[in-house]
Design a protein around this motif. Structure first.
Motif, PDB file in Angstrom:
ATOM      1  N   ALA A  48      -0.398  30.101 -32.531  1.00 33.73           N
ATOM      2  CA  ALA A  48       0.565  31.268 -31.589  1.00 33.73           C
ATOM      3  C   ALA A  48       1.876  31.506 -31.900  1.00 33.73           C
ATOM      4  CB  ALA A  48       0.542  30.369 -29.991  1.00 33.73           C
ATOM      5  N   ILE A 178       4.141  32.360 -23.049  1.00 29.76           N
ATOM      6  CA  ILE A 178       2.916  31.368 -23.331  1.00 29.76           C
ATOM      7  C   ILE A 178       2.659  30.370 -22.511  1.00 29.76           C
ATOM      8  CG2 ILE A 178       1.736  29.773 -25.024  1.00 29.76           C
ATOM      9  CD1 ILE A 178       2.663  31.532 -27.115  1.00 29.76           C
ATOM     10  N   ILE A 183      -3.316  30.185 -22.253  1.00 32.33           N
ATOM     11  CA  ILE A 183      -4.127  29.744 -23.328  1.00 32.33           C
ATOM     12  C   ILE A 183      -5.482  29.321 -23.047  1.00 32.33           C
ATOM     13  CG2 ILE A 183      -4.151  27.763 -25.031  1.00 32.33           C
ATOM     14  CD1 ILE A 183      -2.531  29.840 -26.060  1.00 32.33           C
ATOM     15  N   ASN A 208      -4.270  35.548 -31.640  1.00 30.97           N
ATOM     16  CA  ASN A 208      -3.201  34.660 -31.470  1.00 30.97           C
ATOM     17  C   ASN A 208      -2.370  35.080 -30.306  1.00 30.97           C
ATOM     18  OD1 ASN A 208      -2.510  34.813 -34.886  1.00 30.97           O
ATOM     19  ND2 ASN A 208      -3.986  33.466 -33.962  1.00 30.97           N
ATOM     20  N   ILE A 209      -1.846  34.186 -29.220  1.00 26.71           N
ATOM     21  CA  ILE A 209      -1.179  34.591 -28.234  1.00 26.71           C
ATOM     22  C   ILE A 209       0.459  34.602 -28.586  1.00 26.71           C
ATOM     23  CG2 ILE A 209      -0.541  34.219 -25.709  1.00 26.71           C
ATOM     24  CD1 ILE A 209      -3.238  35.138 -25.883  1.00 26.71           C
ATOM     25  N   GLY A 311       1.636  37.956 -32.654  1.00 21.47           N
ATOM     26  CA  GLY A 311       0.833  37.658 -31.448  1.00 21.47           C
ATOM     27  C   GLY A 311       0.342  38.569 -30.634  1.00 21.47           C
TER      28      GLY A 311
END
Length: 382
Positions: A48, A178, A183, A208-209, A311
């Motif tokens: 992330a 995040i 997630i 990917n965050i 991300g």
């Protein structure tokens, strides 16, 4: 009213830097903000792009004194948003003819952790009002929360509001952070990549965050002393109603959005110099985009995704990526789509592989999101 509307200032806060110039330098050097992080306690690490909370606090304390804060406390996301907005407000006055727009998908959702009752700060109107009041905005805040197209749509909303004649200018801010909620949600779809993501690459395996905040100043009355000016030449948002989370296999919604935006801008395919695409590095999103771009005969136009640098920043991604695309135009430089090696879509695309010089006048920015939403924006360097 068909009044012309322009972007003349912007700023961003990301893991790569707390202003545009530091972000641009990091991108030129190929740096990525993505790394391994343990986001959920007692759960595996995820790739992330996270902003260090201590750096946010330090920067915030240096930019805002206690008298300004009036004994209020602020979350990490609120601090990120305020840091992105502050330089713009200092350079451009706020009046009763100034609109304030917040783009976000989840807002302060991290406040829900271990809470038995809903905290006031978790409601998006309260988040927007808190920031608007702090900076002295006089108009009622507008919230754009439409999945991952929110950042691009917020620019279009600002343009429409100014064209009504009620507003002369607007500040648009965007941010998401995040959280365990985000997630866990993407992980349940098995959509999170096992490494730094690879948009459009044959071996891509997920997103990917990321987290970021960004801000732009939009006006119908650009001043002669502005350092840059981009006209919002065309925009469109179309929902293909394909699936709650899966993109259309035919690219209908994105195709229609691009077609409409280019029609409003009154430009042809050959005039687009660069595409800043959504490029999540999931199997179906990248394929859908490739189909839509080919249907529009844009397959030869240089294209990148910034997801391997930042991300997927959810509601902030569209605004942040628009800012970086404008910075590319100002610097006459195309940034590569990081980690792309071997084509992985059924339709060809002109993926940028290395830093390269280019004369960029017309930018096409696209975004797609859950629920079938798609958005496109044409920006013209003046």
């Amino acid at each position: 009213m068909n009044q012309e509307v322009y972007i003349t200032d912007y700023n961003c806060v990301t893991p790569l830097g707390f202003d545009v110039s530091s972000n641009w330098t990091a991108l030129l050097e190929g740096k990525s903000g993505v790394g391994l992080h343990q986001i959920i306690q007692n759960q595996p690490h995820f790739y992330a792009s996270m902003i260090d909370a201590e750096k946010v606090n330090k920067e915030f304390n240096e930019n805002f004194n206690r008298d300004q804060l009036d004994n209020q406390s602020f979350t990490k996301l609120e601090k990120m948003l305020m840091l992105s907005l502050k330089p713009l407000v200092e350079r451009h006055p706020v009046s009763e003819h100034t609109a304030f727009i917040l783009s976000t998908t989840k807002g302060n959702i991290s406040l829900l952790k271990n809470e038995s009752a809903l905290p006031e700060g978790v409601f998006l109107p309260n988040l927007a009002r808190k920031i608007a009041d702090f900076f002295g905005f006089k108009s009622k805040p507008i919230i754009v929360s439409n999945a991952c197209v929110s950042g691009v749509m917020a620019i279009a909303v600002a343009k429409s509001m100014i064209r009504t004649g009620k507003y002369k200018n607007a500040f648009v801010i965007a941010g998401d952070e995040i959280s365990e909620f985000v997630i866990s949600g993407f992980n349940s779809f098995q959509a999170i990549g096992t490494e730094i993501c690879k948009p459009y690459d044959k071996s891509r395996d997920g997103i990917n965050i990321g987290e970021a905040a960004a801000a732009v100043y939009i006006t119908s009355e650009p001043k002669n002393n502005e350092t840059f000016c981009f006209k919002i030449s065309g925009d469109s948002a179309v929902n293909d109603a394909n699936h709650i989370s899966g993109p259309s296999r035919t690219g209908d919604g994105l195709f229609a959005s691009i077609k409409n935006a280019m029609a409003e801008a009154q430009i042809s395919t050959s005039q687009i110099d660069f595409i800043s695409a959504h490029g999540t590095a999931t199997l179906y999103n990248d394929e859908m985009e490739a189909i839509a771009f080919n249907r529009m005969e844009l397959e030869q136009v240089p294209l990148n995704s910034l997801k391997a640098y930042y991300g997927h920043c959810l509601g902030a991604s569209g605004l942040l990526e628009s800012i970086i695309s404008m910075e590319s135009a100002l610097n006459n430089t195309l940034i590569p789509s990081k980690n792309f090696e071997e084509p992985g879509t059924s339709q060809p695309l002109n993926i940028i592989r290395e830093n390269q010089s280019a004369d960029i006048q017309y930018i096409l920015k696209t975004a797609s999101g859950f629920g079938g939403c798609n958005s496109a924006l044409v920006l013209e360097k003046m």
